[in-house]
Design an enzyme around this catalytic site. Structure first.
Site, PDB file in Angstrom:
ATOM      1  CG  HIS A 191      -7.553  -4.618   9.958  1.00 31.35           C
ATOM      2  ND1 HIS A 191      -6.245  -4.282  10.209  1.00 31.35           N
ATOM      3  CD2 HIS A 191      -7.516  -5.380   8.832  1.00 31.35           C
ATOM      4  CE1 HIS A 191      -5.460  -4.806   9.290  1.00 31.35           C
ATOM      5  NE2 HIS A 191      -6.212  -5.486   8.444  1.00 31.35           N
ATOM      6  NE  ARG A 201      -0.340  -8.897   1.660  1.00 30.13           N
ATOM      7  CZ  ARG A 201      -0.983  -8.690   2.795  1.00 30.13           C
ATOM      8  NH1 ARG A 201      -2.010  -9.442   3.122  1.00 30.13           N
ATOM      9  NH2 ARG A 201      -0.590  -7.737   3.619  1.00 30.13           N
ATOM     10  NE  ARG A 222      -2.214  -1.098   3.692  1.00 32.48           N
ATOM     11  CZ  ARG A 222      -1.804  -0.157   4.519  1.00 32.48           C
ATOM     12  NH1 ARG A 222      -2.014   1.130   4.234  1.00 32.48           N
ATOM     13  NH2 ARG A 222      -1.182  -0.462   5.643  1.00 32.48           N
ATOM     14  CE  LYS A 282      -6.049  -9.093   9.956  1.00 30.22           C
ATOM     15  NZ  LYS A 282      -4.746  -8.691   9.421  1.00 30.22           N
ATOM     16  CB  THR A 283      -4.452 -14.893   6.977  1.00 35.10           C
ATOM     17  OG1 THR A 283      -4.926 -13.613   6.591  1.00 35.10           O
ATOM     18  CG2 THR A 283      -4.918 -15.921   5.969  1.00 35.10           C
ATOM     19  CB  SER A 301      -0.440  -6.861   6.854  1.00 32.90           C
ATOM     20  OG  SER A 301      -1.650  -6.414   6.307  1.00 32.90           O
ATOM     21  CG  ASP A 352      -7.756  -8.234   6.250  1.00 33.05           C
ATOM     22  OD1 ASP A 352      -6.951  -8.199   7.198  1.00 33.05           O
ATOM     23  OD2 ASP A 352      -7.841  -7.322   5.412  1.00 33.05           O
ATOM     24  CE  LYS A 384      -6.169  -4.282   4.236  1.00 38.97           C
ATOM     25  NZ  LYS A 384      -6.919  -4.935   5.332  1.00 38.97           N
TER      26      LYS A 384
END
Length: 529
Positions: free
Chosen positions: A217, A319, A56, A239-240, A235, A254, A198
């Site tokens: 988030h 990713r 980003r 989390k994933t 990130s 997410d 996003k």
């Protein structure tokens, strides 16, 4: 520019002979290969590279200052204002640019699995693989819904259009601009597909609180007895990975909303970091990377077309994007009840936070507002090694409203639904980054399993004198000495020095919330013993 003229120009582009609407996965893969936008891997996934923008670009993101936003947006370095005039000039330039492309791709979809809080969107892409990304990440309409489909928000993504900052009023060639009045997200100059995902999350973070829904988030999963868990974190904090549990059903990886009915996924797919991905450690993510999925900036072995997930030569922020329904135990539609457990994930580069600690409600609010973690390499442009940072609500880059709005809603829901909250450090132990070691994933999984199964409720704890966190003395499957960070360092004096440094950073950061209740401040760490 009037709204009528604004929409007329868009309709003119959409009616062009170069527009392809709602193509299938196979068709989009064929188009992307034909246009040489990327290659297929040995598993059938489509692999693309995104040039210099491998993450980003927050300094290039803007919100248009309009009647409905000038008094409500929390303006600052995260939510940078831009004028309607600048936005409209760029908008017309981008439409003109797209009108002269050989082919552009349009897709209709939804965000929000709960139909009561769903937003219909339309995405216009210059690149076929971007449209494939959108297909996997957002929720596809049913065939019977298309005849009456009307987009409430439109994303226009033209990576090949480069802005001229001196003329166009941007900070660089790249721009990500949200206009709530025109219901449009305009993206140019960057091929990083995550900007689309996003940006629409930022939109939902603006719209949902007005509907008494907390946007979050976080990832979410649910156990066989209906017990829901939320995992907050930036990130790279897990989390994933940690929500993709073969013994629990995945709600989403997410972005979620928490309404009066419970939890719902905002997306229809997953966007997982895959640096050092292995089948042994993350089998669900590994097996999801198949035909139809997209991998970004992953190095591919030329002869075999096998992905080299350990190779970070392009970026650490590799990713994988795939549809939620390829996860065997995913929840479709992605809705569930109210959460029983909340996990705040942090990758502590100082190496001083405990691997797991139980939080009181006041501590929960403190750490939610603090959102401490370390930005991991590649997640944003310019990040080459972990950097300690505070990201309010574990999602500051995506929060258009004042953080207090989200924090107040979360606190009320924790109280109402008697939620247990834990702080889990997935970062370093035994020393800071470069000296200590990253906490073993198997140990983190064991701690989270114990938290979810209630095994830590009655466990004896010790209170850390600096961070005031309650640390369990024992946890099934985890060495006792790992649970207390000071015991993992070679020098307790060095540990306390580093711990005080981090405590001071917490306290300094929290000064920006001086308008909140003093009880939040007392829930944080102390800089002295």
């Amino acid at each position: 520019m009037s709204t009528i003229h604004f929409e007329t120009e868009l309709v003119r582009v959409l009616r062009g002979s170069n527009v392809s609407h709602d193509l299938s996965v196979s068709h989009l893969v064929e188009k992307a290969l034909e246009r040489k936008e990327g290659t297929l891997t040995s598993t059938g996934a489509f692999r693309a590279t995104t040039g210099k923008y491998t993450g980003r670009s927050p300094k290039d993101k803007f919100i248009v200052k309009e009647k409905d936003t000038k008094e409500t947006i929390d303006w600052g370095i995260v939510n940078q204002p831009i004028s309607s005039e600048v936005f409209e000039r760029l908008y017309m330039k981008v439409l003109h640019y797209l009108n002269y492309q050989n082919e552009i791709f349009v897709r209709r979809g939804y965000v929000g699995a709960d139909k009561k809080h769903q937003l219909s969107i339309r995405v216009i892409n210059e690149l076929a693989w971007h449209n494939l990304f959108v297909k996997q990440l957002f929720i596809s309409p049913q065939q019977e819904e298309l005849s009456s489909f009307y987009p409430e928000f439109t994303i226009i993504s033209a990576p090949g259009f480069k802005a001229n900052p001196k003329i166009d009023g941007t900070n660089s060639e790249a721009f990500i601009i949200i206009s709530f009045e025109k219901r449009t997200i305009l993206i140019g100059g960057t091929e990083y597909a995550g900007e689309m995902k996003k940006s629409i999350f930022s939109v939902m973070n603006f719209l949902l609180p007005n509907r008494n829904v907390l946007p979050m988030h976080c990832s979410a999963n649910v156990g066989v007895e209906g017990d829901v868990a939320l995992f907050f974190g930036l990130s790279g904090t897990g989390k994933t990975t940690l929500s993709a549990d073969p013994h629990r059903a995945l709600i989403g990886d997410d972005e979620h909303g928490w309404s009066t009915n419970g939890i719902f996924n905002i997306e229809g797919g997953c966007y997982a970091k895959c640096i050092n991905l292995s089948k042994e450690n993350e089998p669900q993510i590994f097996n999801a990377i198949r035909f139809g999925s997209v991998i970004e900036n992953v190095v591919i072995e030329e002869s075999s077309r096998k992905a080299k997930y350990e190779d970070s030569s392009l970026t650490e922020n590799t990713r994988a994007a795939y549809s939620l329904d390829v996860i065997p135990n995913s929840v479709i539609p992605s809705v569930s009840g109210h959460p029983n457990t909340i996990i705040f994930l942090t990758a502590d580069a100082f190496g001083v936070l405990p691997p797991i600690s139980k939080l009181s409600k006041e501590q929960s609010m403190y750490h939610f507002l603090s959102g401490y973690t370390s930005k991991l390499a590649g997640t944003e442009r310019g990040i080459t090694k972990p950097e300690a940072t505070f990201s309010t609500c574990f999602g500051a880059p995506f929060l258009p409203l004042h953080p207090g709005v989200y924090a107040k809603m979360l606190g009320e829901k924790i109280t109402e639904h008697h939620v247990n909250v834990f702080l889990v450090n997935t970062g370093w132990s035994g020393g800071p980054y470069g000296i200590g070691k990253r906490i073993n994933l198997s140990h983190t999984r064991a701690m989270i399993q114990a938290a979810l199964q209630g095994e830590l409720k009655s466990m004896e704890t010790v209170v850390d004198p600096i961070f005031r966190l309650r640390i369990p003395l024992h946890c099934p499957g985890v060495p006792d000495e790992l649970l207390q960070p000071r015991k993992t360092w070679n020098s307790e004096r060095e540990y306390e020095k580093k711990a005080r440094q981090l405590a001071n950073k917490f306290n300094e950061n929290f000064k920006k919330f001086n308008d909140l209740s003093s009880t939040f401040f007392s829930a944080g760490p102390t800089s002295t013993i």
